[in-house]
Write a protein that holds these residues in place. Structure first.
Motif, short mmCIF file in Angstrom:
data_model
loop_
_atom_site.label_atom_id
_atom_site.label_comp_id
_atom_site.label_asym_id
_atom_site.label_seq_id
_atom_site.Cartn_x
_atom_site.Cartn_y
_atom_site.Cartn_z
N GLU A 127 0.91 -1.09 0.05
CA GLU A 127 -0.04 0.25 -0.06
C GLU A 127 0.90 1.31 0.06
N CYS A 308 -16.11 -3.68 -1.22
CA CYS A 308 -15.26 -2.41 -1.39
C CYS A 308 -16.09 -1.49 -0.79
N GLN A 311 -14.43 3.26 2.60
CA GLN A 311 -13.23 3.51 3.26
C GLN A 311 -11.97 3.03 2.59
N GLU A 312 -12.28 2.17 1.39
CA GLU A 312 -10.95 1.87 0.86
C GLU A 312 -10.57 2.39 -0.47
N ILE A 319 -11.23 2.09 -6.07
CA ILE A 319 -10.88 1.32 -4.97
C ILE A 319 -9.26 1.60 -5.09
N PHE A 323 -4.77 -1.37 -1.78
CA PHE A 323 -5.73 -2.28 -0.99
C PHE A 323 -6.13 -3.38 -1.59
N LYS A 327 -5.00 -7.11 -0.23
CA LYS A 327 -5.86 -8.40 -0.21
C LYS A 327 -5.35 -9.51 -0.94
#
Ligand SMILES: CCCCCCCCCCCCCCCCCC(=O)SCCNC(=O)CCNC(=O)[C@H](O)C(C)(C)COP(=O)(O)OP(=O)(O)OC[C@H]1O[C@@H](n2cnc3c(N)ncnc32)[C@H](O)[C@@H]1OP(=O)(O)O
Length: 432
Positions: A127, A308, A311-312, A319, A323, A327
């Motif tokens: 990230e 999704c 917040q992401e 998105i 993130f 994941k």
């Protein structure tokens, strides 16, 4: 997939040392790459990278205002260049940034990065690299008279990430650096490095190459980026590598097995593998048995689903690529862990292509499987698809390739189907 496979082949044969080698001793980062060009740079705190990006783009801090913020960005359209020639050239040092992740001195920050094995979460590092890569590109394209940028810069490709160290300490500070190393018309290659404090020196732990693409203020069409001027033979070499990388990517995509059949050599390998799984007691092509110490590829699969949430989101209300990588990496790690039966360490990441943006509110389906193994090495492929809540249709957004090293030697994987054997890097099998 085939290039990632060949890297694993080279790792297995000891031909390829990730980064500068797993046992690299302390080095002075200022002496590496183009560090010496920007001696006076003081690092930005990792938490400020996203704030800076938000300011540059004018992103809203709450989801309620995101439509309004996007409407405001439309006004920036007039600042976009009509051709690349209109834009002033930039030097590599103009985009050079250092970022500090003070794990040693900020215990609250450490929690976010900590694994239960007392190492650093690589997903979090992915990230940070993504955000740093984008910030680097904004520095390259900075309009000095304007606070906000008319460009929407998105991650198109993680070309490669090589780890030079098996695991990182969550108790020592980390430093990232990055700069634009090549530009096309609307795309930029970014080189990033990561260092960890060892004694009183920052030692190299990771090398990364990403490709970012500039889009217009609404992220709807391509936008030109500033040209690059080269100031030393070292920079000329970096740029030349960028050109070669572009050529390699084009050649690689045209030989994809989605576009052309396997070569004669690959077909022979697939057939030999198939024959090696036939039951010698029968004369049937249907009766398949695994060779000793082997697992069917299909039995190595793990799947997950993410919703999704806003917040992401990234600064463009899609998105965040980091993130998605986190994941996918975590699912890939779990796949390697359950397959190998011991703790895996990431060695390399290859060819993560961001084919389509992921909309906020989508369902993200991740599916992971081991596609090749050799000695202690495990290669994992994670496929990601999205579907909206309303429409059932799935669309592929990314394919991720992770190479792990396990603590113990791992079983071989064998494909049961033609689809599985195409996923398997046959060129790598050929080099066994
Ligand atoms: C505290 C409150 C918070 C409030 C909100 C803020 C939240 C903050 C939290 C996040 C903060 C950090 C965010 C930072 C932003 C991260 C970035 C992302 O997430 S981005 C999200 C993740 N990423 C995405 O979602 C991106 C999804 N993908 C896409 O949108 C498209 O595929 C595309 C735009 C990348 C390319 O579209 P396509 O139609 O193909 O485009 P064209 O044919 O026009 O070519 C244009 C140029 O691109 C080149 N090129 C193309 N592909 C590749 C490649 N694979 N390989 C290499 N190069 C490639 C091509 O050669 C050409 O170059 P040139 O010759 O002109 O130089």
């Amino acid at each position: 997939m085939r290039r990632a496979a060949l890297r694993l082949c080279a790792l297995g044969k000891g031909q390829l040392t990730p980064g500068r080698g797993l046992t690299q001793g302390p080095q002075n980062p200022k002496k590496q790459g183009i560090f010496h060009i920007h001696e006076a740079c003081s690092p930005i705190h990792v938490n400020h990278v996203r704030d800076k990006l938000r300011e540059i783009v004018g992103a809203s801090t709450n989801w309620r205002d995101h439509v309004k913020a996007m409407e405001e960005r439309k006004l920036l359209h007039s600042f976009l260049a009509k051709s690349q020639d209109e834009l002033p050239p930039r030097r590599m040092k103009d985009s050079y940034i250092e970022v500090l992740l003070p794990l040693g001195s900020e215990p609250e920050l450490r929690e976010k990065y900590l694994t239960v094995q007392n190492t650093v979460r690589f997903g979090r590092i992915l990230e940070d690299l993504d955000s740093l890569g984008v910030l680097t590109c904004y520095m390259h394209n900075k309009i000095h008279s304007a606070k906000m940028s008319p460009l929407s810069i998105v991650t198109a490709l993680v070309d490669k990430i090589d780890m030079c160290k098996k695991s990182l300490s969550p108790e020592q500070d980390i430093k990232f650096s990055g700069h634009v190393s090549w530009v096309g018309k609307t795309s930029m290659e970014v080189k990033m490095q990561m260092f960890q404090l060892h004694g009183d020196e920052f030692c190299p732990v990771l090398d990364a190459t990403f490709v970012m693409v500039a889009r217009d203020s609404e992220n709807k069409g391509p936008a030109f980026v500033n040209p690059l001027i080269l100031e030393s033979p070292e920079e000329e070499e970096l740029f030349r590598q960028g050109e070669l990388n572009k050529g390699r990517r084009i050649a690689f995509s045209s030989t994809s097995l989605l576009k052309m059949a396997p070569s004669a050599e690959e077909r022979t390998t697939i057939h030999e593998m198939f024959l090696s799984t036939l039951d010698p007691k029968t004369i049937s092509f249907r009766s398949r048995v695994l060779p000793p110490n082997a697992v069917w590829m299909e039995n190595s699969k793990l799947k997950s689903l993410e919703i999704c949430h806003p917040q992401e989101r990234n600064i463009f209300n899609r998105i965040f690529g980091g993130f998605l990588m986190r994941k996918a990496y975590e699912l890939g790690w779990a796949t390697a862990c359950s397959f190998g039966g011991s703790r895996p360490f990431v060695v390399a990441v290859d060819d993560i292509m961001f084919q389509k943006p992921v909309e906020v509110g989508s369902l993200l389906f991740l599916s992971s499987q081991v596609c090749f193994t050799q000695n202690n090495y495990i290669q994992v492929r994670v496929h990601s698809e999205v579907a909206s809540l309303q429409e059932k249709e799935h669309t592929t957004t990314n394919v991720f390739h992770f190479t792990f090293m396990s603590e113990k030697e791992v079983p071989l994987v064998f494909p049961k189907t033609y689809g599985g054997s195409v996923l398997m890097p046959v060129s790598t099998r050929a080099c066994l």
